[in-house]
Scaffold this active site. Structure first.
Site, PDB file in Angstrom:
ATOM      1  N   GLU A 197       0.830  -1.210   0.000  1.00  0.00           N
ATOM      2  CA  GLU A 197       0.000   0.000   0.000  1.00  0.00           C
ATOM      3  C   GLU A 197       0.864   1.260   0.000  1.00  0.00           C
ATOM      4  OE1 GLU A 197      -2.887   0.249   3.226  1.00  0.00           O
ATOM      5  OE2 GLU A 197      -4.513   0.459   1.799  1.00  0.00           O
TER       6      GLU A 197
ATOM      7  N   HIS B  65       6.072 -27.430  -0.047  1.00  0.00           N
ATOM      8  CA  HIS B  65       5.322 -28.529  -0.673  1.00  0.00           C
ATOM      9  C   HIS B  65       4.263 -28.001  -1.631  1.00  0.00           C
ATOM     10  CE1 HIS B  65       7.041 -31.655   2.030  1.00  0.00           C
ATOM     11  NE2 HIS B  65       7.310 -30.559   2.723  1.00  0.00           N
TER      12      HIS B  65
ATOM     13  N   LYS C 199     -13.920   1.122  -4.121  1.00  0.00           N
ATOM     14  CA  LYS C 199     -14.964   1.602  -3.207  1.00  0.00           C
ATOM     15  C   LYS C 199     -16.035   2.358  -3.977  1.00  0.00           C
ATOM     16  CE  LYS C 199     -12.073   2.186   0.903  1.00  0.00           C
ATOM     17  NZ  LYS C 199     -11.426   3.183   1.739  1.00  0.00           N
TER      18      LYS C 199
HETATM   19  O1  PA5 Z   1      -3.145   1.782   6.096  1.00  0.00           O
HETATM   20  C1  PA5 Z   1      -4.202   2.358   5.909  1.00  0.00           C
HETATM   21  O2  PA5 Z   1      -4.309   3.608   5.995  1.00  0.00           O
HETATM   22  C2  PA5 Z   1      -5.455   1.589   5.571  1.00  0.00           C
HETATM   23  O3  PA5 Z   1      -5.192   0.240   5.441  1.00  0.00           O
HETATM   24  C3  PA5 Z   1      -6.504   1.802   6.669  1.00  0.00           C
HETATM   25  O4  PA5 Z   1      -5.945   1.448   7.895  1.00  0.00           O
HETATM   26  C4  PA5 Z   1      -7.770   0.955   6.406  1.00  0.00           C
HETATM   27  O5  PA5 Z   1      -8.311   1.290   5.163  1.00  0.00           O
HETATM   28  C5  PA5 Z   1      -8.793   1.195   7.496  1.00  0.00           C
HETATM   29  O6  PA5 Z   1      -9.150   2.543   7.557  1.00  0.00           O
HETATM   30  P1  PA5 Z   1      -9.896   3.160   8.804  1.00  0.00           P
HETATM   31  O7  PA5 Z   1      -9.015   3.066   9.990  1.00  0.00           O
HETATM   32  O8  PA5 Z   1     -10.192   4.567   8.425  1.00  0.00           O
HETATM   33  O9  PA5 Z   1     -11.160   2.344   9.000  1.00  0.00           O
END
Ligand code: PA5
Length: 425
Positions: free
Chosen positions: A278, A299, A413
């Site tokens: 990410e 395996h 989304k």
């Molecule tokens: O690393 C990140 O920013 C994302 O993975 C968020 O943690 C994830 O989308 C969850 O978001 P939120 O804490 O707003 O629910």
């Protein structure tokens, strides 16, 4: 603590060639002057963390341990993976701790959610809902269901004392709900993104509830921070690791495979995949982070790694000292032919599997890096988490990428909201 053996394609000359760039970026991280610099709160958090809040977290966690049988931790992505990975790494996959921890809010799966809800019926549970934005759909749906079940079982008043929320200091739907209902809340600071938040309440509350020494974990991060900030590249394991990643990326090795020999560390690999994937996977750049748990996956994926398309390199996390061990017994008949191993520990066998595989993969042309960790305890894990967070920022900046946003995540989304009929989509 931690040692690093870089793969055989790397050498001192290559490292030297990166020295200036690494110093420039390290300064940029410390000065908070790079892209996404309003999300660098995690860098000094192990020192600057809110001491009062941590004291409250420890007190509340003790209350949860004393008064409930189950804690349901409800979050996704960075609001979930840190706690889950640390919990499994430290307490194992068959923990006998008195407080059971269950994760929900990380999926829309009707099977999973219905099964957890069924399991919780009639049970004495508390909830820790975690969401920075407060609007993440997976988490919100699960929390609505959990809250309703809890209130129906113990009443609204008692439920208020069984719900703990971690969210933004002042904004978001969850914050408003907490204000209205009077839930205990902890803060995910505005300048720390989810995947860099494991040392905040996002990680510390559920982990303290699970009996983890969260202060030791933070101490590990403090030591890592100090070492990484001051050591020159020739002694800096973290930045050497980041340099190696960049070198692999530019030399036809676009896939990094995280490898562990401990199934209880498979969620650490998930945390790593999120952190690097990410943070780095933007503008059609970045290494693809994959993972495998050996010897299990030898395996299955082992064949591909040894003989398939040569696109990957490995980063193996080797834990030197297991928490527990078990001896292979003698058998009078020896029909399974295992008496040559009688009296040997499984740790010995696991270690030989590691050594044999390392050699096989290197002989097969797979560059293999090894991160050696003394043992899996809260302190070392804190060190490791911080080590990777810092390496990730360095790696992403080397690719001229903002490590702290995730614009690509919004695309699915939007489509999903449109298909679900959400207003405005
Ligand atoms: O690393 C990140 O920013 C994302 O993975 C968020 O943690 C994830 O989308 C969850 O978001 P939120 O804490 O707003 O629910």
């Amino acid at each position: 603590m931690l040692d690093l053996r870089l793969n055989k394609l790397m050498n001192e000359e290559i490292l030297k060639g990166y020295e200036k760039e690494v110093n420039r970026i390290n300064k940029m991280i410390m000065d908070k002057s790079g892209q996404g610099n309003d999300f660098l709160g995690w860098v000094d958090w192990p020192v600057n963390y809110d001491k009062e809040e941590l004291a409250r977290i420890k007190k509340d966690a003790q209350y949860v341990r004393d008064n409930f049988d189950i804690l349901v931790v409800c979050g996704i992505g960075g609001s979930y993976l840190g706690a889950r990975s640390a919990l499994e790494a430290l307490n194992g996959l068959k923990s006998d701790d008195k407080l059971e921890i269950i994760f929900m809010g990380q999926t829309f799966s009707p099977n999973y959610v219905a099964q957890v809800m069924n399991y919780l019926k009639g049970k004495n549970f508390a909830i820790n809902v975690i969401s920075k934005s407060g609007t993440t759909t997976e988490t919100s749906i699960s929390f609505r269901l959990l809250k309703e079940l809890l209130e129906s079982q113990i009443g609204k008043e008692k439920a208020r004392k069984a719900i703990y929320a971690t969210t933004d200091r002042e904004k978001g739907a969850l914050k408003t709900l907490c204000n209205n209902e009077g839930y205990a809340t902890y803060v995910l600071p505005g300048d720390i993104g989810g995947r860099y938040s494991v040392f905040t309440a996002v990680g510390t509350f559920p982990l303290a509830c699970a009996g983890v020494d969260v202060e030791a974990m933070i101490r590990g991060a403090q030591v890592a921070r100090k070492e990484i900030e001051s050591a020159p590249l020739k002694d800096n394991k973290c930045y050497q690791y980041a340099v190696m990643r960049d070198y692999m990326y530019h030399h036809n090795k676009p896939v990094e495979m995280y490898v562990t020999y401990e199934p209880q560390m498979s969620q650490i690999s998930e945390w790593l995949k999120q952190l690097f994937g990410e943070s780095e996977g933007k503008e059609h750049k970045g290494l693809y982070p994959g993972s495998a748990t050996f010897s299990t996956d030898l395996h299955s994926l082992g064949q591909y790694i040894q003989d398939g398309t040569p696109l990957l390199f490995e980063t193996i996390i080797n834990i030197k000292e297991p928490k527990q061990d078990i001896v292979i017994p003698h058998d009078n008949d020896d029909l399974d032919g295992l008496n040559y191993l009688e009296g040997k520990n499984l740790a010995f066998v696991n270690q030989k599997a590691f050594e044999g595989t390392l050699q096989a993969h290197e002989d097969g042309g797979v560059p293999c890096n090894v991160i050696y960790v003394d043992k899996l305890d809260a302190y070392n894990l804190g060190y490791l988490f911080y080590f990777f967070m810092r390496a990730c920022a360095m790696s992403a900046y080397m690719l001229d990428i903002n490590p702290f946003n995730q614009p690509g995540v919004e695309v699915y989304k939007k489509n999903m909201f449109h298909l679900l009929g959400k207003k405005g989509y």
